[in-house]
Scaffold this motif. Structure first.
Motif, short mmCIF file in Angstrom:
data_model
loop_
_atom_site.label_atom_id
_atom_site.label_comp_id
_atom_site.label_asym_id
_atom_site.label_seq_id
_atom_site.Cartn_x
_atom_site.Cartn_y
_atom_site.Cartn_z
N GLY A 1 11.86 2.80 3.26
CA GLY A 1 11.21 4.04 3.66
C GLY A 1 9.75 3.92 4.03
N MET A 2 9.31 2.75 4.52
CA MET A 2 7.92 2.60 4.95
C MET A 2 7.82 1.49 5.98
SD MET A 2 5.94 0.52 1.92
CE MET A 2 5.65 2.02 1.01
N ILE A 3 6.67 1.39 6.61
CA ILE A 3 6.44 0.32 7.57
C ILE A 3 6.47 -1.02 6.83
CG2 ILE A 3 4.79 -0.68 9.20
CD1 ILE A 3 3.67 2.16 9.59
N SER B 1 0.86 -1.18 0.00
CA SER B 1 0.00 0.00 0.00
C SER B 1 0.90 1.23 0.00
CB SER B 1 -0.91 -0.01 1.24
OG SER B 1 -0.16 0.33 2.40
N PRO B 2 0.34 2.43 -0.10
CA PRO B 2 1.18 3.63 -0.12
C PRO B 2 2.01 3.81 1.15
CG PRO B 2 -0.99 4.15 -1.00
CD PRO B 2 -1.07 2.76 -0.44
N THR B 3 1.59 3.20 2.27
CA THR B 3 2.29 3.43 3.53
C THR B 3 2.82 2.16 4.20
OG1 THR B 3 0.20 3.30 4.76
CG2 THR B 3 0.93 5.48 4.01
N LYS B 4 2.47 0.99 3.67
CA LYS B 4 2.82 -0.25 4.37
C LYS B 4 3.12 -1.37 3.39
CE LYS B 4 1.09 -3.30 8.04
NZ LYS B 4 -0.06 -3.58 8.95
N LEU B 5 4.10 -2.18 3.76
CA LEU B 5 4.47 -3.35 2.96
C LEU B 5 4.38 -4.60 3.82
CD1 LEU B 5 5.77 -4.84 0.52
CD2 LEU B 5 8.00 -4.15 1.42
N GLN B 6 3.58 -5.56 3.39
CA GLN B 6 3.51 -6.87 4.03
C GLN B 6 4.08 -7.89 3.06
OE1 GLN B 6 -0.22 -7.67 6.37
NE2 GLN B 6 -0.99 -5.89 5.24
N MET B 7 5.07 -8.64 3.52
CA MET B 7 5.82 -9.49 2.59
C MET B 7 6.21 -10.81 3.26
SD MET B 7 9.31 -8.37 0.62
CE MET B 7 10.00 -7.73 2.15
N ALA B 8 6.24 -11.88 2.47
CA ALA B 8 6.64 -13.20 2.96
C ALA B 8 7.81 -13.72 2.14
CB ALA B 8 5.46 -14.18 2.88
N THR B 9 8.68 -14.47 2.80
CA THR B 9 9.80 -15.13 2.15
C THR B 9 9.86 -16.57 2.62
OG1 THR B 9 12.20 -15.12 1.83
CG2 THR B 9 11.39 -14.35 3.95
N MET B 10 10.50 -17.45 1.87
CA MET B 10 10.57 -18.86 2.23
C MET B 10 11.80 -19.22 3.05
SD MET B 10 9.31 -20.91 -1.17
CE MET B 10 9.85 -22.41 -0.39
N GLN C 1 14.93 -8.06 6.88
CA GLN C 1 14.67 -7.28 8.08
C GLN C 1 15.74 -6.22 8.29
OE1 GLN C 1 14.02 -9.95 11.48
NE2 GLN C 1 11.88 -9.31 11.46
N LYS C 2 16.99 -6.61 8.06
CA LYS C 2 18.11 -5.69 8.25
C LYS C 2 18.07 -4.56 7.23
CE LYS C 2 22.18 -7.12 6.97
NZ LYS C 2 22.64 -6.13 5.95
N GLU C 3 17.67 -4.87 5.99
CA GLU C 3 17.70 -3.89 4.91
C GLU C 3 16.40 -3.11 4.74
OE1 GLU C 3 20.40 -3.25 2.85
OE2 GLU C 3 21.51 -4.50 4.26
N SER C 4 15.33 -3.53 5.42
CA SER C 4 14.02 -2.92 5.20
C SER C 4 13.95 -1.41 5.46
CB SER C 4 12.96 -3.64 6.04
OG SER C 4 13.25 -3.52 7.42
N PRO C 5 14.75 -0.82 6.36
CA PRO C 5 14.69 0.64 6.52
C PRO C 5 14.96 1.41 5.22
CG PRO C 5 15.81 -0.32 8.40
CD PRO C 5 15.61 -1.43 7.40
N LYS C 6 15.67 0.79 4.27
CA LYS C 6 15.96 1.45 3.01
C LYS C 6 14.70 1.63 2.16
CE LYS C 6 20.68 -0.39 2.69
NZ LYS C 6 21.62 -1.22 1.91
#
Length: 240
Positions: free
Chosen positions: A214-216, A189-198, A207-212
């Motif tokens: 720029g969203m929740i 969404s414009p403000t949030k990312l929900q994501m799954a990995t195997m 998790q470590k790189e997610s701040p790059k």
């Protein structure tokens, strides 16, 4: 939202600068392997990059098939593979990919289905187009008939297969396949990312790189992740 997918693709494409002659089998992330030959009941000849090696697998593997997997080196230098997962057919062959940087497709903040369809039809109408490119663009057009944008891009030796669908609430349902992260799937969404990995290794890296991004960002582990569109969908359509 398109720019967020660009950043996410960039997280995976920045990985994997290790030379093919020196491979770290205790890698921090999954690797992409190809089964060259089955030697006996448990031993296989595998290809990793440009390097070939022999190792054991408790899981039956198919010759010619490509997989994501975890590699490890046990005591005595014994190499083992685990968490094998078959790659989508459209991710297997380099000929299914366009030799373009993913940034070429993300210059604008919006993505129009109609504009994308017009682009594909224009390219397919070119009589000078190669058979390989014609096939790749045809798959992209077939995916579009299922309301799926299919972008198979290869740049600087790295493959990224991105697929997404615009949902009724203006969110994006997406699937992304990367050589060193495996498959990802989520909702943006414009403000949030929900994501799954195997893969657990990919989970910790993201998790470590997610701040790059720029969203929740909320990341989870999932046992199996399938693409939004693959060659098997074409077979099902033909049978139907």
């Amino acid at each position: 939202m398109i720019s967020t997918l660009q950043k996410l693709a960039g997280l995976g494409s920045d990985i994997g600068h290790t030379s093919s002659s020196s491979i770290n089998f205790n890698a921090n992330l999954p690797v992409s392997i190809e089964v060259m030959k089955q030697i006996d009941a448990t031993r296989y000849r595998l290809k990793l990059g440009r390097k070939e090696l022999t190792t054991k697998s408790s899981k039956n593997l198919k010759e010619g098939q490509k997989y994501w997997a975890n590699f490890s080196e046990k005591q005595g230098g014994i190499l083992t593979i685990s968490a094998l997962y078959k790659q989508p057919q459209l991710f297997e062959k380099d000929e299914y990919f366009l030799p373009l940087d993913y940034k070429h497709f993300f210059d604008s903040k919006t993505f129009s289905y109609n504009d994308f369809k017009s682009f594909l039809l224009k390219q397919l109408s070119d009589e000078t187009i190669s058979k390989t490119l014609f096939k790749t663009l045809s798959y992209m057009l077939l995916a579009l008939s299922k309301a799926t944008i299919h972008l198979p891009l290869s740049y600087d030796g790295k493959k990224v297969m991105l697929q997404f669908q615009v949902q009724g609430d203006e969110t994006l349902l997406f699937y992304m396949a990367l050589e060193h992260l495996g498959p990802l799937r989520g909702i943006l969404s414009p403000t949030k990312l929900q994501m799954a990995t195997m893969y657990e290794k990919s989970f910790h890296y993201l998790q470590k790189e997610s701040p790059k991004l720029g969203m929740i960002t909320h990341i989870t582990l999932q046992e199996e992740i399938s693409p939004l569109f693959d060659l098997s969908d074409i077979v099902l359509d033909l049978k139907g």
